[in-house]
Design a protein around this motif. Structure first.
Motif, PDB file in Angstrom:
ATOM      1  N   GLY A   1      50.848  37.010  38.506  1.00 61.22           N
ATOM      2  CA  GLY A   1      51.732  37.159  37.390  1.00 61.22           C
ATOM      3  C   GLY A   1      51.551  36.964  35.794  1.00 61.22           C
ATOM      4  N   ASP A   2      50.889  36.716  35.075  1.00 64.08           N
ATOM      5  CA  ASP A   2      49.946  36.777  34.336  1.00 64.08           C
ATOM      6  C   ASP A   2      50.489  38.005  33.496  1.00 64.08           C
ATOM      7  N   VAL A   3      49.795  37.986  32.437  1.00 63.34           N
ATOM      8  CA  VAL A   3      49.318  39.036  31.603  1.00 63.34           C
ATOM      9  C   VAL A   3      47.921  39.420  31.062  1.00 63.34           C
ATOM     10  N   ALA A   4      47.423  39.976  31.611  1.00 62.13           N
ATOM     11  CA  ALA A   4      45.909  39.906  31.299  1.00 62.13           C
ATOM     12  C   ALA A   4      45.497  40.448  30.019  1.00 62.13           C
ATOM     13  N   GLU A   5      45.140  39.750  30.025  1.00 63.14           N
ATOM     14  CA  GLU A   5      44.354  40.123  28.335  1.00 63.14           C
ATOM     15  C   GLU A   5      43.099  40.595  28.367  1.00 63.14           C
ATOM     16  N   SER A   6      42.798  40.067  28.642  1.00 64.62           N
ATOM     17  CA  SER A   6      41.099  40.150  28.964  1.00 64.62           C
ATOM     18  C   SER A   6      40.675  40.247  30.496  1.00 64.62           C
ATOM     19  N   ILE A   7      39.408  41.379  30.661  1.00 67.29           N
ATOM     20  CA  ILE A   7      38.553  41.295  31.864  1.00 67.29           C
ATOM     21  C   ILE A   7      37.156  41.308  31.657  1.00 67.29           C
ATOM     22  N   VAL A   8      36.329  40.772  32.572  1.00 73.59           N
ATOM     23  CA  VAL A   8      35.142  40.595  31.988  1.00 73.59           C
ATOM     24  C   VAL A   8      34.152  41.523  33.133  1.00 73.59           C
ATOM     25  N   ILE A   9      33.668  42.213  33.815  1.00 74.00           N
ATOM     26  CA  ILE A   9      33.227  42.662  34.997  1.00 74.00           C
ATOM     27  C   ILE A   9      31.761  41.969  34.306  1.00 74.00           C
ATOM     28  N   VAL A  10      31.109  41.758  35.570  1.00 70.52           N
ATOM     29  CA  VAL A  10      29.499  41.507  35.736  1.00 70.52           C
ATOM     30  C   VAL A  10      29.063  42.446  36.771  1.00 70.52           C
ATOM     31  N   GLY A  11      28.233  42.847  36.102  1.00 71.15           N
ATOM     32  CA  GLY A  11      27.254  43.581  36.925  1.00 71.15           C
ATOM     33  C   GLY A  11      27.682  45.056  36.319  1.00 71.15           C
ATOM     34  N   ALA A  12      26.513  45.996  35.396  1.00 70.93           N
ATOM     35  CA  ALA A  12      26.529  47.149  34.667  1.00 70.93           C
ATOM     36  C   ALA A  12      26.002  48.397  35.320  1.00 70.93           C
ATOM     37  N   GLY A  13      26.567  48.038  36.910  1.00 72.61           N
ATOM     38  CA  GLY A  13      25.776  49.347  37.640  1.00 72.61           C
ATOM     39  C   GLY A  13      26.737  50.602  37.648  1.00 72.61           C
ATOM     40  N   LEU A  14      27.120  51.322  38.539  1.00 77.41           N
ATOM     41  CA  LEU A  14      27.283  51.976  39.024  1.00 77.41           C
ATOM     42  C   LEU A  14      29.057  51.392  39.547  1.00 77.41           C
ATOM     43  N   ALA A  15      29.217  50.338  40.087  1.00 78.29           N
ATOM     44  CA  ALA A  15      30.294  50.020  40.781  1.00 78.29           C
ATOM     45  C   ALA A  15      31.114  49.528  39.442  1.00 78.29           C
ATOM     46  N   GLY A  16      30.582  48.463  38.169  1.00 76.07           N
ATOM     47  CA  GLY A  16      30.931  47.928  37.474  1.00 76.07           C
ATOM     48  C   GLY A  16      31.873  49.260  36.335  1.00 76.07           C
ATOM     49  N   MET A  17      31.062  49.836  36.041  1.00 75.69           N
ATOM     50  CA  MET A  17      31.203  51.022  35.403  1.00 75.69           C
ATOM     51  C   MET A  17      32.545  51.968  35.406  1.00 75.69           C
ATOM     52  N   ARG A  18      33.033  52.403  36.507  1.00 74.77           N
ATOM     53  CA  ARG A  18      33.536  53.315  37.067  1.00 74.77           C
ATOM     54  C   ARG A  18      35.233  51.985  37.431  1.00 74.77           C
ATOM     55  N   THR A  19      34.613  50.761  37.509  1.00 76.21           N
ATOM     56  CA  THR A  19      35.940  50.108  37.574  1.00 76.21           C
ATOM     57  C   THR A  19      36.390  50.286  35.831  1.00 76.21           C
TER      58      THR A  19
END
Length: 406
Positions: free
Chosen positions: A10-28
């Motif tokens: 329920g907190d406010v997300a200010e920062s999202i880190v995506i580990v993995g710069a392939g197709l799935a990470g980029m599409r996310t």
């Protein structure tokens, strides 16, 4: 809005880190922006290259027809305010502190973490370290194989799965002699079953590949560079290029001691999650080849290109609390070999009942069924016929109600 309410605390997300710069990470990352997230997004990649498409590596890139397989132009990331942290693999995560540790010693704070690290190739243990021996997973791998193929005469491809079959086809199209070995009875037998695997093997043989099934690689030798191979049946080969394609495993070693639940390796491995990619660890999600999502009481990974994008749409919207997209009813994957596109709809399994309904010696169409109902369709060189059956696959139509013949 600077952030959005997440669905785990329920907190406010200010920062999202995506580990993995392939197709799935980029599409996310792309889907997060498309869905309205305006906070910080950091996309972490172990390679120096911006996100790129992998399917062309074993085909267009290996044949020398293209170098650039970038998924987006360079200015896309600046325009979408997606920070790229490239060439710095993640080596650990602390879910309590909500930090990711990188190989250069730095750390990244996150409000939400998305694990999209994909796969790493399986290796054959105890092989000597010789030039000319490769796996194929990354763009650098493809460039290295292509460079050696330019002067090679005879190649050994170990493993006749999708990658092995595509590499064999590309090397043949470059004019090399190719020996393709597979311990199973036929190419792709573990995925599509031996009967359809034999039809794929027939295609390879028709193009001049020396296909040897029921045999594997025992040893390699050479003075600095590979020159010979010994197979498990005792036969010896003179080779100057070897590509090992015996499958891949989820890249999860960096999650050791994190407390994030993993699926045991002997049941497929990967990061365990629910039907929208949410793990059992607060503020941690997973997507793509590394992700073992749970649906209909079944937890499994799906290693198909189209699945990565489909999952990214679901996860991104679930993470920010947006309405979920309609579920994709029919999985789809394909493989390009020579002038033939091998396509599969649904969930064909090796132990399904298989009915070959069209076969002209090169192109074919087959139905897969369980308890008399259609589970999948596999076709080679017949794209229109395959795609016309999407509705029947989704409905599990009785096979005896389907068209047969040419």
């Amino acid at each position: 809005m600077a952030g959005v309410s997440d669905q785990q605390g329920g907190d406010v997300a200010e920062s999202i880190v995506i580990v993995g710069a392939g197709l799935a990470g980029m599409r996310t990352a792309e889907e997060l922006r498309r869905s309205g997230f305006e906070g910080k997004i950091v996309l972490v990649g172990a390679e120096d290259h911006p996100p790129y498409d992998r399917p062309p590596l074993s085909k267009d890139v290996l044949r020398g027809e293209r170098d650039d397989t970038a998924l987006k132009p360079a200015d896309f990331y600046a325009e979408q305010r997606i920070e790229l942290a490239l060439g710095v693999p993640a080596i650990g995560v602390d879910p309590t502190a909500q930090t990711v540790k990188l190989a250069d010693g730095s750390t990244l704070d996150y409000d939400e973490l998305v694990i999209a690290t994909g796969l790493t190739p399986r290796r054959i243990p105890d092989l000597p370290d010789l030039a000319g021996v490769h796996v194929l997973r990354t763009l650098d791998d493809a460039w290295a194989v292509r460079a050696d193929a330019a002067t090679a005469r005879r190649a050994l491809v170990v493993g006749a799965g999708f990658i092995g079959c595509e590499v064999a086809a590309s090397l043949r199209e470059r004019g090399l002699e190719v020996v393709l070995v597979e311990p199973q009875p036929a190419p792709l037998a573990s995925v599509l079953g031996a009967r359809i695997g034999m039809l794929v093997g027939r295609l390879q043989q028709a193009e001049g590949v020396d296909l040897r099934c029921g045999v594997g690689l025992a040893a390699l030798s050479g003075a600095g560079r590979v020159a010979a191979a010994e197979l498990t049946d005792g036969s010896a080969l003179d080779v100057d290029l070897v590509v090992i394609g015996i499958g891949s495993v989820p890249l999860t070693d960096w999650l050791a001691d994190s407390g994030i639940e993993l699926v045991p390796a002997d049941t497929g491995g990967g990061v365990r999650a629910d039907a929208v990619g949410r793990t059992g660890t607060e503020h941690v999600w997973t997507v793509g080849d590394v992700a073992a999502w749970t649906r209909d009481d079944r937890t499994r990974r799906v290693e198909h290109w189209s699945n990565a994008g489909d999952q990214a749409k679901v996860l991104a919207r679930a993470l920010i609390g947006a309405e979920l997209p309609a579920a994709k009813a029919v999985p789809y994957f394909w493989s390009d070999q020579y002038d033939i596109k091998l396509q599969a709809l649904g969930t064909p399994r090796p132990d399904d009942d298989v009915q070959v309904v069209t076969d002209d010696g090169r192109r074919f169409l087959a139905y897969y069924a369980k308890d008399g109902k259609l589970t999948g369709v596999v076709g080679a060189g017949l794209p229109a016929k395959v795609m016309k059956l999407r509705t029947q696959v989704a409905a599990g139509t009785p096979v005896d109600e389907l068209p047969t013949g040419p």
